[in-house]
Design a protein around this motif. Structure first.
Motif, mmCIF file in Angstrom:
data_model
loop_
_atom_site.group_PDB
_atom_site.id
_atom_site.type_symbol
_atom_site.label_atom_id
_atom_site.label_comp_id
_atom_site.label_asym_id
_atom_site.label_seq_id
_atom_site.Cartn_x
_atom_site.Cartn_y
_atom_site.Cartn_z
ATOM 1 N N LEU A 65 0.857 -1.190 0.000
ATOM 2 C CA LEU A 65 0.000 0.000 0.000
ATOM 3 C C LEU A 65 0.891 1.237 0.000
ATOM 4 O O LEU A 65 1.703 1.429 0.905
ATOM 5 C CB LEU A 65 -0.908 -0.002 1.228
ATOM 6 C CG LEU A 65 -1.898 1.165 1.371
ATOM 7 C CD1 LEU A 65 -2.890 1.189 0.205
ATOM 8 C CD2 LEU A 65 -2.648 1.073 2.702
ATOM 9 N N LEU A 66 0.729 2.077 -1.023
ATOM 10 C CA LEU A 66 1.516 3.297 -1.172
ATOM 11 C C LEU A 66 0.628 4.488 -0.823
ATOM 12 O O LEU A 66 -0.439 4.677 -1.430
ATOM 13 C CB LEU A 66 2.027 3.433 -2.612
ATOM 14 C CG LEU A 66 2.789 2.223 -3.171
ATOM 15 C CD1 LEU A 66 3.141 2.460 -4.638
ATOM 16 C CD2 LEU A 66 4.033 1.931 -2.354
ATOM 17 N N LEU A 67 1.075 5.297 0.130
ATOM 18 C CA LEU A 67 0.300 6.437 0.605
ATOM 19 C C LEU A 67 1.079 7.713 0.300
ATOM 20 O O LEU A 67 2.096 8.001 0.940
ATOM 21 C CB LEU A 67 0.035 6.304 2.105
ATOM 22 C CG LEU A 67 -0.705 5.022 2.525
ATOM 23 C CD1 LEU A 67 -0.681 4.865 4.042
ATOM 24 C CD2 LEU A 67 -2.132 5.040 2.012
ATOM 25 N N ASP A 68 0.610 8.460 -0.678
ATOM 26 C CA ASP A 68 1.311 9.655 -1.134
ATOM 27 C C ASP A 68 0.716 10.884 -0.450
ATOM 28 O O ASP A 68 -0.327 11.407 -0.863
ATOM 29 C CB ASP A 68 1.182 9.784 -2.654
ATOM 30 C CG ASP A 68 2.065 10.888 -3.217
ATOM 31 O OD1 ASP A 68 2.801 11.521 -2.437
ATOM 32 O OD2 ASP A 68 2.015 11.111 -4.437
ATOM 33 N N GLU A 69 1.371 11.326 0.621
ATOM 34 C CA GLU A 69 0.941 12.475 1.414
ATOM 35 C C GLU A 69 -0.542 12.406 1.774
ATOM 36 O O GLU A 69 -1.328 13.311 1.471
ATOM 37 C CB GLU A 69 1.243 13.781 0.668
ATOM 38 C CG GLU A 69 2.733 13.991 0.418
ATOM 39 C CD GLU A 69 3.052 15.385 -0.110
ATOM 40 O OE1 GLU A 69 2.449 16.346 0.404
ATOM 41 O OE2 GLU A 69 3.879 15.491 -1.033
ATOM 42 N N PRO A 70 -0.967 11.337 2.437
ATOM 43 C CA PRO A 70 -2.388 11.171 2.750
ATOM 44 C C PRO A 70 -2.910 12.198 3.754
ATOM 45 O O PRO A 70 -4.120 12.372 3.886
ATOM 46 C CB PRO A 70 -2.449 9.754 3.334
ATOM 47 C CG PRO A 70 -1.092 9.545 3.927
ATOM 48 C CD PRO A 70 -0.144 10.238 2.980
ATOM 49 N N PHE A 71 -2.001 12.872 4.478
ATOM 50 C CA PHE A 71 -2.426 13.833 5.495
ATOM 51 C C PHE A 71 -2.478 15.262 4.972
ATOM 52 O O PHE A 71 -2.700 16.196 5.741
ATOM 53 C CB PHE A 71 -1.462 13.775 6.695
ATOM 54 C CG PHE A 71 -1.351 12.411 7.309
ATOM 55 C CD1 PHE A 71 -2.247 11.992 8.274
ATOM 56 C CD2 PHE A 71 -0.343 11.534 6.915
ATOM 57 C CE1 PHE A 71 -2.148 10.735 8.843
ATOM 58 C CE2 PHE A 71 -0.239 10.274 7.475
ATOM 59 C CZ PHE A 71 -1.145 9.871 8.442
#
Length: 283
Positions: free
Chosen positions: A182-188
């Motif tokens: 799972l790749l999270l690109d700046e989720p915040f």
């Protein structure tokens, strides 16, 4: 530049070590226009169940590295293996279907309900393909919403959801493919404090329920790191400055070198924080 590499325990090659989810060897990416080197000699291994933070200043190469992991581009030189398949020797469309990739830049019709958005993760489409979704697929979409603790949003239009709710909906969508990565690109990005903390809690629970899921989270702020993040990789000007366990990588010295400012790092109850002491002295 002079790089500093922190010991990386993920390079253990004993028989007990599980196969790599990501394996990069001497990877470089060169932009043909202007012959600019974006990534330079990157070696990196991510194994099942590992949770990595990917940090670096703007322009350090984080987005390019994440695109390689998501099979969205090929390296100029070196080898990239994701989920046991080497880029250049595999149909990337099949490989992408096994990778969860979440970005706030993702196009999502605002009038779709949260449940419908999650359903599109089954087909990898922007719009729902209603005839494809049988009762089992619809049930799984509800389960993914519950897994991210947002089952009450099932019938709410995506366009009226908060930023934090949208982030969790997109993660639930990515999980429809049952990815190993799972790749999270700046989720915040642009989340307020309560929404940020809700998302951190959801990712913490997700890791507990999926012990073999590997994640890579791109962020600019240590405060956004969940306590489950056990490894970190720092990029500076396209090269790895440090990689390995967070306690060895996220130090005053490495972050100061990475960002070019004097930085003090603190950790309390598994959570990180950092503040600047001013520009780092030129050496």
């Amino acid at each position: 530049m002079t790089g500093r590499t922190v010991r990386d325990t993920s390079h253990d090659t004993s028989q007990e070590t599980p196969a790599a989810v990501v394996l990069l060897r001497e990877v470089s990416v060169r932009r043909h226009a202007g012959d600019h080197l974006i990534l330079d000699g990157v070696d990196w291994t991510v194994r099942p169940g590992e949770h990595w933070a990917l940090l670096g200043a703007n322009g350090a190469g984080k987005t390019t590295l994440l695109r390689l992991l998501g099979a969205l581009m090929h390296p100029t030189t070196g080898s990239v293996e994701v989920l046991g398949s080497r880029l250049g020797r595999v149909d990337v469309r099949d490989l992408r279907a096994r990778i969860g990739h979440v970005t706030t830049a993702q196009r999502v019709p605002g009038d779709l309900t949260a449940h419908a958005v999650v359903l599109t993760g089954h087909t990898g489409t922007v719009q729902p393909l209603w005839r494809v979704y049988d009762d089992e697929v619809r049930r799984r979409a509800h389960e993914r919403l519950a897994e991210l603790d947002i089952k009450e949003l099932a019938d709410r239009p995506y366009g009226v959801c908060s930023g934090g709710q949208r982030a969790r909906i997109l993660i639930a969508r990515a999980l429809m493919a049952e990815p190993a990565l799972l790749l999270l690109d700046e989720p915040f990005n642009a989340l307020d404090l309560p929404s940020r903390e809700d998302l951190i809690d959801a990712l913490h629970q997700l890791a507990g329920g999926r012990p073999r899921l590997a994640t890579v989270t791109v962020t600019h702020h240590l405060e956004e790191l969940s306590p489950v993040i056990g490894h970190a990789l720092l990029l500076r000007e396209g090269r790895i400055l440090a990689r390995g366990p967070v306690t060895e990588v996220l130090t005053d010295a490495t972050l100061t070198e990475c960002f070019g400012r004097g930085i003090t790092v603190t950790r309390r109850d598994g959570r990180w924080a950092a503040y600047s002491r001013g520009r780092a002295p030129r050496g």
